[in-house]
Design an enzyme around this catalytic site. Structure first.
Site, short mmCIF file in Angstrom:
data_model
loop_
_atom_site.label_atom_id
_atom_site.label_comp_id
_atom_site.label_asym_id
_atom_site.label_seq_id
_atom_site.Cartn_x
_atom_site.Cartn_y
_atom_site.Cartn_z
N SER A 102 12.80 -6.26 3.52
CA SER A 102 12.27 -4.94 3.23
C SER A 102 11.21 -5.11 2.14
O SER A 102 10.87 -6.23 1.79
CB SER A 102 13.43 -4.08 2.76
OG SER A 102 12.97 -2.79 2.55
N LYS A 147 0.88 0.98 5.23
CA LYS A 147 2.31 0.88 5.53
C LYS A 147 2.60 1.91 6.61
O LYS A 147 2.58 3.11 6.37
CB LYS A 147 3.14 1.15 4.28
CG LYS A 147 4.62 0.96 4.52
CD LYS A 147 5.39 0.95 3.23
CE LYS A 147 6.83 0.55 3.44
NZ LYS A 147 7.56 1.40 4.37
N LYS A 157 3.36 3.18 -2.67
CA LYS A 157 3.64 4.40 -1.93
C LYS A 157 2.73 5.54 -2.37
O LYS A 157 2.35 5.62 -3.54
CB LYS A 157 5.11 4.82 -2.12
CG LYS A 157 6.13 3.83 -1.57
CD LYS A 157 5.99 3.66 -0.09
CE LYS A 157 7.14 3.86 0.81
NZ LYS A 157 8.37 4.33 0.65
S1 IVH Z 1 5.62 -6.36 5.56
C1 IVH Z 1 8.50 -9.21 4.23
N1 IVH Z 1 3.70 -4.70 6.22
O1 IVH Z 1 8.06 -1.27 5.99
C2 IVH Z 1 8.11 -7.82 4.26
N2 IVH Z 1 5.94 -3.97 6.42
O2 IVH Z 1 9.83 -0.81 3.76
C3 IVH Z 1 8.11 -7.30 5.62
N3 IVH Z 1 6.17 -1.73 7.31
O3 IVH Z 1 10.63 -3.34 7.16
C4 IVH Z 1 7.33 -6.14 5.82
N4 IVH Z 1 4.04 -1.31 7.57
O4 IVH Z 1 9.16 -2.19 8.88
C5 IVH Z 1 5.01 -4.89 6.11
N5 IVH Z 1 1.93 -3.34 6.84
C6 IVH Z 1 3.23 -3.54 6.71
C7 IVH Z 1 4.16 -2.55 7.06
C8 IVH Z 1 5.50 -2.81 6.90
C9 IVH Z 1 5.27 -0.84 7.72
C10 IVH Z 1 7.62 -1.50 7.29
C11 IVH Z 1 8.44 -2.66 7.81
C12 IVH Z 1 9.37 -2.99 6.69
C13 IVH Z 1 9.38 -1.73 5.91
C14 IVH Z 1 9.77 -1.99 4.47
#
Ligand code: IVH
Length: 685
Positions: free
Chosen positions: A94, A130, A326
């Protein structure tokens, strides 16, 4: 407690903090489950974020209170039972959240500190939106898609392979890809497609989704892939899992390579040489937020160099090399219709505000926590007031302002008696929380304790959820935890009740039977004694061996003194234990419970490796890593990093300039190694 988590955490006593962490773990788990399983969240993402953040802040302040069931150690919800479960080859992590520029700068400072980088060494970041969808891991072997899995709890997800095959954005076959490649990204639904889908659903009198994220989750997690096929799902790649060979040396190049293989990448993905560039890109993304075809809730920054990512590793559920910046909380105005006071497991009276439902950032909000008596007084809240509420990240909504304050009229009168049992409700000296003094005669406390007893961190009895506990307690079947092991006596009656079939009844009874001979620490924790988290429960069993021995010692004349000698037990905990075990009713319940549940003998569960339980001291200046990194390495080996050398030290890692500690180690005959040898030890373990 206050509306700002920072203020709240600073004001807490340690005992309050333990209590709060327990509640946060439960609350966050519940909302996670609602979010992931039911596709029907009760709170906004921002509210959820605030809870997670409060938890993280408390844990940073009281690391010894971190719970094994802490949300910081879990990712998302455990997968639901409808789809087959699959273990992830590499955990799906996460992200840590930041809410201000300062927090982003602090993130970068942390990275520098951890890697021991000089001030002038540039740290390139990537920045990308994100996406508010659900993450999915796609596994390709010899260029063919063989498995698609949801994140689940991060370790185990759900197999959604046939469903993923219906998504156009997801390539089925790859050319020129590594032999083994796991690509991770976000499955989402565009705003436009979501609106059209909901219109169709409404017309067909089918389920209408709360927001695009829930629609995407509900569409992907289908038993029948033809339903998924009919839903307009999209995919954007943002990372990877297991690989047979490295993709590149940097995040940006790896992303480029994956784009070349056919995976969609966000058009707003950028490589940023400086933090200023990254922050400027955040601004740009925030400005274009409304025009974007899909929902986003922030910007994700990642350290570009993959060798640095590797060294940074992760802490708890989140990598040290990434941060989700955020967008600020969303606010709305509504009417506070009623204030209700709920009674928790330890008797704490929590006021809850019932609102005229209002949409905040895409979610309908009908309830807010009002925290405690002082918070109501601070805001001068009365039933019927207009209030401004906010939802930040994924956190429970809060009232931030009373829009119709009126000093002539008194604020809501907080009850002086427990609304459930009528016992006196009092605040202990110096505490903000008001508690019911009714103990086990209070039905609310009794039920909350039972819920805690069967919960995931405690006995974890499948099929015995909160609703079922309430149902059985209302039938008079459950007075204390021992009665759970007597539920078989009610089998015939239960079979006659609505919603219960032979299979569900027998599954439940089998799940209960399976808890005979269970871990005594979790049983002790499950008793719900104030201030006793799972860590303290383990410490107590380490010291006393059995729950019986503990109960006997705690109930005795010198109980408090004897308990205070246990490592990790202070006077507050000792007193809580004494109070609990001194009470004859509690001892009777416990005796009945132990006779029925027959917990196993206590075993210390730490994983045994060559370095488990060993003490290591780092001294002198380390050249290739920071102290924090060295410490993290030691902890990964199961060892403890200590600050000073004594006869109990097992190893000293000495860098240049090591002085008195090195000398002392030599005097004591403690093994001393240099940084290179340490690196070999780490690699070999
Ligand atoms: S990187 C190792 N990049 O956000 C970290 N996550 O709150 C892995 N998410 O589980 C995530 N956009 O489902 C990453 N550009 C992005 C993202 C992203 C959405 C989601 C993802 C993650 C969650 C964490």
């Amino acid at each position: 407690m206050n509306c700002s988590a920072d203020v709240a955490t600073q004001e807490l006593t340690e005992a309050d903090a333990a209590n709060r962490l327990m509640r946060l773990a439960r609350e966050i788990a519940r909302h996670n489950k609602l979010y992931h399983d039911g596709d029907a969240p009760e709170i906004s993402d921002a509210e959820f974020d605030a809870l997670v953040r409060e938890n993280a802040e408390l844990e940073a302040q009281y690391p010894h209170l971190i719970r094994p069931d802490s949300p910081s150690r879990q990712v998302g919800a455990a997968p639901s039972s409808a789809l087959a479960k699959v273990a992830h080859a590499r955990p799906m992590l996460s992200l840590e959240n930041g809410f201000s520029e300062e927090e982003v700068r602090e993130f970068l400072r942390r990275v520098r500190r951890f890697l021991s980088l000089p001030e002038d060494e540039p740290v390139t970041l990537t920045a990308e939106p994100k996406i508010d969808g659900l993450s999915c891991s796609l596994r390709y072997e010899s260029g063919r898609l063989v498995l698609a899995a949801t994140r689940g709890d991060g370790a185990v997800g759900e197999d959604v392979t046939p469903n993923a095959r219906t998504i156009e954005d997801i390539p089925q076959e790859l050319t020129g890809a590594p032999e083994l490649l796991e690509v991770r990204g976000e499955v989402y639904m565009s705003k436009q497609d979501f609106a059209a889908l909901n219109a169709r659903q409404a017309e067909a009198a089918s389920k209408v989704f709360a927001n695009p994220r829930n629609a995407a989750a509900g569409s992907l997690r289908q038993k029948d892939p033809s339903i998924t096929a009919a839903r307009p799902l999209r995919f954007l790649m943002h990372g990877w899992g297991e690989l047979s060979e490295p993709l590149a040396a940097t995040q940006a190049d790896a992303v480029e390579r994956l784009r070349g293989l056919g995976f969609p990448v966000s058009e707003l993905f950028r490589r940023c040489e400086t933090i200023e560039d990254a922050l400027a890109h955040y601004q740009a993304i925030e400005h274009s937020r409304a025009e974007l075809p899909f929902d986003i809730d922030g910007v994700v920054y990642k350290v570009d160099r993959l060798d640095w990512q590797e060294r940074l590793g992760s802490v708890g559920r989140a990598p040290r090399w990434a941060l989700a910046h955020k967008f600020p909380a969303e606010k709305a105005e509504t009417t506070l219709e009623r204030i209700e006071v709920q009674v928790g497991r330890t008797g704490k009276l929590t006021p809850v505000g019932r609102l005229t439902p209002v949409g905040v950032g895409g979610v309908m909000v009908a309830n807010v926590t009002l925290h405690n008596r002082d918070e109501i007084a601070r805001l001068g809240l009365r039933q019927g007031d207009r209030v401004r509420i906010q939802r930040a990240g994924d956190v429970i909504p809060q009232v931030v302002e009373n829009l119709s304050p009126d000093e002539r009229r008194p604020a809501f009168a907080f009850p002086e008696r427990c609304p459930q049992c009528g016992s006196e409700a009092v605040a202990e000296e110096g505490e903000v929380d008001v508690r019911c003094t009714g103990g086990l005669i209070c039905p609310a406390q009794r039920i909350e304790r039972l819920k805690h007893f069967v919960s995931r961190g405690a006995m974890d009895i499948e099929g015995l959820g909160e609703k079922t506990i309430e149902e059985f307690a209302a039938l008079g079947w459950l007075h204390g935890p021992a009665d759970i092991f007597r539920l078989r006596e009610h089998r015939a009656e239960l079979l006659g009740r609505e919603g219960w079939k032979e299979k569900s009844v027998d599954n439940l009874l089998a799940a209960i039977d399976a808890k005979q001979g269970f871990d005594p620490a979790r049983l002790l924790f499950g008793l719900g004694i104030r201030h006793i988290g799972i860590v303290t429960a383990r410490d107590l069993l380490k010291a006393f061996g059995t729950i019986e021995a503990l109960a006997e010692a705690a109930a005795g004349e010198d109980g408090i003194a004897e308990l205070s000698r246990v490592e990790g037990v202070g006077p507050v905990v000792a007193e809580a234990l004494h109070d609990f075990f001194h009470e004859p009713h509690n001892r009777e319940q416990l005796a009945a419970l132990l006779a029925l549940a027959r917990p196993a003998a206590f075993v210390n569960q730490a994983r045994e490796t060559e370095w488990t339980g060993k003490t290591i001291v780092f001294t002198g200046s380390l050249q290739t890593m920071s102290r924090d990194e060295a410490k993290a390495q030691a902890e990964r080996l199961g060892a403890r990093a200590a600050g000073s050398v004594s006869a109990k030290t097992d190893l000293v890692v000495a860098g240049p300039g090591a002085g008195s500690k090195l000398k002392k180690a030599e005097e004591l005959g403690v093994r001393v190694v240099g940084e290179e040898e340490w690196a070999r030890i780490v690699a070999a373990a």
